[in-house]
Design a protein around this motif. Structure first.
Motif, PDB file in Angstrom:
ATOM      1  N   ASN A 269       6.398  -4.986  -0.848  1.00 33.56           N
ATOM      2  CA  ASN A 269       6.530  -6.424  -0.521  1.00 33.56           C
ATOM      3  C   ASN A 269       7.242  -6.654   0.818  1.00 33.56           C
ATOM      4  O   ASN A 269       7.015  -7.650   1.488  1.00 33.56           O
ATOM      5  N   PHE A 270       8.092  -5.699   1.213  1.00 31.51           N
ATOM      6  CA  PHE A 270       8.842  -5.797   2.470  1.00 31.51           C
ATOM      7  C   PHE A 270       7.905  -5.950   3.677  1.00 31.51           C
ATOM      8  O   PHE A 270       8.257  -6.569   4.673  1.00 31.51           O
ATOM      9  N   PHE A 271       6.689  -5.404   3.573  1.00 30.41           N
ATOM     10  CA  PHE A 271       5.783  -5.383   4.740  1.00 30.41           C
ATOM     11  C   PHE A 271       4.864  -6.612   4.834  1.00 30.41           C
ATOM     12  O   PHE A 271       3.973  -6.648   5.664  1.00 30.41           O
ATOM     13  N   GLY A 272       5.090  -7.605   3.940  1.00 31.79           N
ATOM     14  CA  GLY A 272       4.343  -8.867   4.076  1.00 31.79           C
ATOM     15  C   GLY A 272       3.057  -8.909   3.278  1.00 31.79           C
ATOM     16  O   GLY A 272       2.650  -7.931   2.641  1.00 31.79           O
ATOM     17  N   SER A 273       2.412 -10.086   3.318  1.00 33.69           N
ATOM     18  CA  SER A 273       1.316 -10.355   2.377  1.00 33.69           C
ATOM     19  C   SER A 273       0.061  -9.521   2.643  1.00 33.69           C
ATOM     20  O   SER A 273      -0.636  -9.131   1.709  1.00 33.69           O
ATOM     21  N   ALA A 274      -0.244  -9.195   3.909  1.00 32.97           N
ATOM     22  CA  ALA A 274      -1.449  -8.391   4.178  1.00 32.97           C
ATOM     23  C   ALA A 274      -1.302  -6.999   3.577  1.00 32.97           C
ATOM     24  O   ALA A 274      -2.226  -6.462   2.958  1.00 32.97           O
ATOM     25  N   CYS A 275      -0.108  -6.425   3.718  1.00 39.92           N
ATOM     26  CA  CYS A 275       0.152  -5.099   3.152  1.00 39.92           C
ATOM     27  C   CYS A 275       0.127  -5.162   1.620  1.00 39.92           C
ATOM     28  O   CYS A 275      -0.441  -4.293   0.952  1.00 39.92           O
ATOM     29  N   MET A 276       0.716  -6.248   1.052  1.00 42.56           N
ATOM     30  CA  MET A 276       0.714  -6.408  -0.413  1.00 42.56           C
ATOM     31  C   MET A 276      -0.713  -6.478  -0.945  1.00 42.56           C
ATOM     32  O   MET A 276      -1.060  -5.834  -1.929  1.00 42.56           O
ATOM     33  N   ALA A 277      -1.547  -7.261  -0.252  1.00 42.20           N
ATOM     34  CA  ALA A 277      -2.941  -7.410  -0.693  1.00 42.20           C
ATOM     35  C   ALA A 277      -3.690  -6.084  -0.539  1.00 42.20           C
ATOM     36  O   ALA A 277      -4.492  -5.703  -1.400  1.00 42.20           O
ATOM     37  N   GLY A 278      -3.416  -5.366   0.568  1.00 44.42           N
ATOM     38  CA  GLY A 278      -4.060  -4.071   0.786  1.00 44.42           C
ATOM     39  C   GLY A 278      -3.676  -3.067  -0.294  1.00 44.42           C
ATOM     40  O   GLY A 278      -4.518  -2.321  -0.810  1.00 44.42           O
ATOM     41  N   TRP A 279      -2.395  -3.080  -0.665  1.00 38.54           N
ATOM     42  CA  TRP A 279      -1.877  -2.201  -1.725  1.00 38.54           C
ATOM     43  C   TRP A 279      -2.530  -2.539  -3.058  1.00 38.54           C
ATOM     44  O   TRP A 279      -2.911  -1.652  -3.833  1.00 38.54           O
ATOM     45  N   SER A 280      -2.679  -3.836  -3.300  1.00 36.48           N
ATOM     46  CA  SER A 280      -3.258  -4.250  -4.583  1.00 36.48           C
ATOM     47  C   SER A 280      -4.750  -3.868  -4.650  1.00 36.48           C
ATOM     48  O   SER A 280      -5.242  -3.441  -5.695  1.00 36.48           O
ATOM     49  N   CYS A 281      -5.481  -3.963  -3.515  1.00 34.69           N
ATOM     50  CA  CYS A 281      -6.889  -3.525  -3.485  1.00 34.69           C
ATOM     51  C   CYS A 281      -6.973  -2.012  -3.713  1.00 34.69           C
ATOM     52  O   CYS A 281      -7.822  -1.529  -4.467  1.00 34.69           O
ATOM     53  N   TYR A 282      -6.072  -1.266  -3.057  1.00 38.60           N
ATOM     54  CA  TYR A 282      -6.053   0.195  -3.230  1.00 38.60           C
ATOM     55  C   TYR A 282      -5.773   0.535  -4.706  1.00 38.60           C
ATOM     56  O   TYR A 282      -6.416   1.422  -5.278  1.00 38.60           O
ATOM     57  N   ASN A 283      -4.853  -0.195  -5.337  1.00 39.54           N
ATOM     58  CA  ASN A 283      -4.521   0.077  -6.741  1.00 39.54           C
ATOM     59  C   ASN A 283      -5.696  -0.162  -7.680  1.00 39.54           C
ATOM     60  O   ASN A 283      -5.881   0.559  -8.656  1.00 39.54           O
ATOM     61  N   LYS A 284      -6.489  -1.211  -7.378  1.00 38.63           N
ATOM     62  CA  LYS A 284      -7.688  -1.478  -8.202  1.00 38.63           C
ATOM     63  C   LYS A 284      -8.661  -0.297  -8.108  1.00 38.63           C
ATOM     64  O   LYS A 284      -9.223   0.148  -9.104  1.00 38.63           O
ATOM     65  N   LEU A 285      -8.863   0.193  -6.882  1.00 36.86           N
ATOM     66  CA  LEU A 285      -9.780   1.322  -6.685  1.00 36.86           C
ATOM     67  C   LEU A 285      -9.195   2.594  -7.318  1.00 36.86           C
ATOM     68  O   LEU A 285      -9.913   3.391  -7.919  1.00 36.86           O
ATOM     69  N   ASP A 286      -7.891   2.754  -7.205  1.00 40.32           N
ATOM     70  CA  ASP A 286      -7.195   3.911  -7.759  1.00 40.32           C
ATOM     71  C   ASP A 286      -7.357   3.952  -9.283  1.00 40.32           C
ATOM     72  O   ASP A 286      -7.619   5.006  -9.866  1.00 40.32           O
ATOM     73  N   SER A 287      -7.242   2.784  -9.922  1.00 37.33           N
ATOM     74  CA  SER A 287      -7.369   2.783 -11.392  1.00 37.33           C
ATOM     75  C   SER A 287      -8.812   3.111 -11.803  1.00 37.33           C
ATOM     76  O   SER A 287      -9.048   3.663 -12.868  1.00 37.33           O
ATOM     77  N   PHE A 288      -9.770   2.821 -10.919  1.00 42.13           N
ATOM     78  CA  PHE A 288     -11.170   3.169 -11.188  1.00 42.13           C
ATOM     79  C   PHE A 288     -11.352   4.694 -11.084  1.00 42.13           C
ATOM     80  O   PHE A 288     -11.983   5.320 -11.930  1.00 42.13           O
ATOM     81  N   ILE A 289     -10.748   5.317 -10.036  1.00 40.43           N
ATOM     82  CA  ILE A 289     -10.887   6.774  -9.853  1.00 40.43           C
ATOM     83  C   ILE A 289     -10.195   7.519 -10.996  1.00 40.43           C
ATOM     84  O   ILE A 289     -10.559   8.644 -11.327  1.00 40.43           O
ATOM     85  N   MET A 290      -9.181   6.905 -11.596  1.00 40.70           N
ATOM     86  CA  MET A 290      -8.427   7.592 -12.650  1.00 40.70           C
ATOM     87  C   MET A 290      -9.123   7.572 -14.012  1.00 40.70           C
ATOM     88  O   MET A 290      -8.695   8.257 -14.939  1.00 40.70           O
ATOM     89  N   LEU A 291     -10.221   6.806 -14.135  1.00 43.81           N
ATOM     90  CA  LEU A 291     -10.899   6.722 -15.435  1.00 43.81           C
ATOM     91  C   LEU A 291     -11.384   8.079 -15.951  1.00 43.81           C
ATOM     92  O   LEU A 291     -11.164   8.397 -17.121  1.00 43.81           O
ATOM     93  N   PRO A 292     -12.059   8.911 -15.098  1.00 42.26           N
ATOM     94  CA  PRO A 292     -12.515  10.204 -15.643  1.00 42.26           C
ATOM     95  C   PRO A 292     -11.366  11.052 -16.171  1.00 42.26           C
ATOM     96  O   PRO A 292     -11.467  11.617 -17.263  1.00 42.26           O
ATOM     97  N   MET A 293     -10.245  11.118 -15.416  1.00 41.92           N
ATOM     98  CA  MET A 293      -9.153  11.996 -15.875  1.00 41.92           C
ATOM     99  C   MET A 293      -8.520  11.463 -17.157  1.00 41.92           C
ATOM    100  O   MET A 293      -8.117  12.219 -18.031  1.00 41.92           O
ATOM    101  N   GLN A 294      -8.440  10.119 -17.292  1.00 41.81           N
ATOM    102  CA  GLN A 294      -7.854   9.561 -18.520  1.00 41.81           C
ATOM    103  C   GLN A 294      -8.744   9.875 -19.726  1.00 41.81           C
ATOM    104  O   GLN A 294      -8.252  10.200 -20.808  1.00 41.81           O
TER     105      GLN A 294
END
Length: 451
Positions: A269-294
């Motif tokens: 959050n320290f890096f502002g809203s663009a970074c927060m949104a970018g992190w949140s998009c990366y997390n959505k994709l990350d949770s998709f990649i983690m489906l096979p291992m789960q």
């Protein structure tokens, strides 16, 4: 133990290991995708047809609902391991005891969680310092959600029992039916009945109740060995202790890890809203990649628990290794595609160039480290299948919470506070966990072979 009729249980103590694990984990993976759709559709309907406040309200409740669900899922993992071991050992009387105790305890949990949700919704939201313009909507959503949480708990436990005996297909069918129903009800409540955020909550709990009813009907009507007999419902204290021995550490680990990710978020959050949104998009994709291992980790838990029950330790080990290799292979393939197309992948969620740049940066830096996480999750699943839940819990908490927080604190204070270094907090935790957990599992294996 042969039945005259066709059984839907999957005996994983015989046959091709690779085939058993793939056929078991594919429906799980599809089920997880539908589960993610469930939540995404709620957010989408509310964001497009109700208001941004309402969307923020649902977002702010997610942490609380996740904690309840994660804790209960730990209990269902514990039940699944015990049921899997007894099924593998062909110990029908004790299998029956485990199933009756599990369902009786689930009904008790339903009452406890409903009461906690009704009384605790507003205090919990206040504790999380939910903004004033959102708290009324959040409270309404949470109160309805917890009033109907029984549906979710009963479905999760019912499908956990079916998974333990190797049936992942029918829980998937129920999930598909109720996911489609959830979308239809969402739109009906919001667009036709103008019920707003309450409408979305009602759509969710109605769909979950229907999945619970379908699962209970299946368990009650089956002629198979895992049949639920209502008049035998009782809680056997010994069985319950065994379930908690495996289930409690798994639940605690999920809850604390989810909670610690909130702290990672505060660094971002320290890096502002663009970074927060970018992190949140990366997390959505990350949770998709983690489906096979789960899914492979769940397959490893059931495979190992059934084979340990049947006293086939060698086969349990081969199944663990097979699950790790399959998980690494699939994850690597998905990772290559996503990393090569990182900006395009982020763009699905957000078109802002600054957000895309941040999201793509996190994707490229972190994604291949997930291969370590494949080993982490599958090994933890296999250890739980053997009945050891404390070991993986302590290791994962040390790595994902302790080491990660120490790294973030040290790097931001004494080196450079950059978004990239903060984002690397995830891989640092995964890599340390991989080293510690692999050493632990190998040492445990050597100790067993000397017995």
């Amino acid at each position: 133990m042969h039945h005259a009729h066709k059984t839907t249980a999957r005996d994983m103590t015989r046959g091709s290991i690779v085939q058993q694990i793939i056929l078991f984990s594919l429906p799980l993976m599809l089920g997880n995708i539908f589960q993610m759709l469930y939540n995404t559709v709620d957010m989408w309907v509310v964001g497009n047809y109700v208001s941004t406040q309402a969307q923020a309200a649902i977002g702010s409740t997610q942490m609380i609902t996740n904690m309840a669900v994660f804790f209960f899922n730990g209990f269902s993992i514990g039940a699944g391991v015990l049921i899997g071991q007894r099924f593998g050992a062909r110990d029908m009387d004790r299998l029956h005891d485990a199933i009756e105790t599990t369902m009786a305890a689930t009904f008790v949990f339903c009452i406890v969680f409903t009461a906690l949700g009704a009384l605790g919704a507003r205090p919990m939201l206040r504790f999380m310092s939910t903004p004033d313009d959102v708290i009324a909507d959040s409270t309404q959503y949470l109160t309805i959600y917890f009033a109907g949480i029984s549906g979710l708990l009963i479905y999760n436990m019912g499908s956990g029992i079916l998974r333990a005996v190797g049936d992942t297909t029918r829980p998937l069918v129920f999930l598909i039916i109720t996911s489609v129903l959830n979308i239809v009800l969402d739109l009906a409540f919001v667009l036709w009945l103008h019920a707003g955020i309450a409408g979305v909550a009602y759509a969710t709990i109605l769909s979950q109740f229907i999945s619970a009813i379908l699962t209970l009907m299946l368990l009650t009507r089956t002629k198979d060995i895992y049949r639920l007999v209502w008049r035998d419902l009782r809680i056997d204290p010994h069985v319950l202790r065994r379930i908690f021995a495996v289930g409690l550490p798994a639940g605690i680990q999920s809850v604390i890890t989810a909670f610690s990710n909130v702290f990672v978020q505060s660094y971002i959050n320290f890096f502002g809203s663009a970074c927060m949104a970018g992190w949140s998009c990366y997390n959505k994709l990350d949770s998709f990649i983690m489906l096979p291992m789960q899914s492979m980790a769940m397959a490893a838990t059931t495979f190992v628990s059934q084979n340990i029950g049947a006293n086939q330790k060698e086969r349990a080990d081969r199944g663990t290794l097979t699950s790790i290799l399959l998980s690494v292979g699939v994850t690597f393939a998905v990772a290559v595609v996503l990393v090569l197309n990182a900006p395009k992948a982020v763009e699905i969620f957000n078109k802002d160039p600054a957000v895309i740049e941040y999201g793509a940066m996190f994707m490229r830096a972190n994604t291949f480290f997930l291969l370590f996480n494949c080993v982490n999750h599958v090994l933890a699943g296999a250890l739980r299948g053997r009945g050891d839940s404390k070991g993986p819990m302590i290791i994962m908490l040390a790595a994902f919470v302790g080491i990660r927080q120490v790294y973030l604190f040290t790097v931001t204070r004494f080196f450079a506070n950059t978004a990239l270094l903060v984002g690397l907090g995830y891989p640092v935790g995964w890599t340390c966990c991989f080293i510690i957990e692999t050493a632990y599992a190998l040492r445990k294996r050597r100790a067993e072979s000397h017995i």
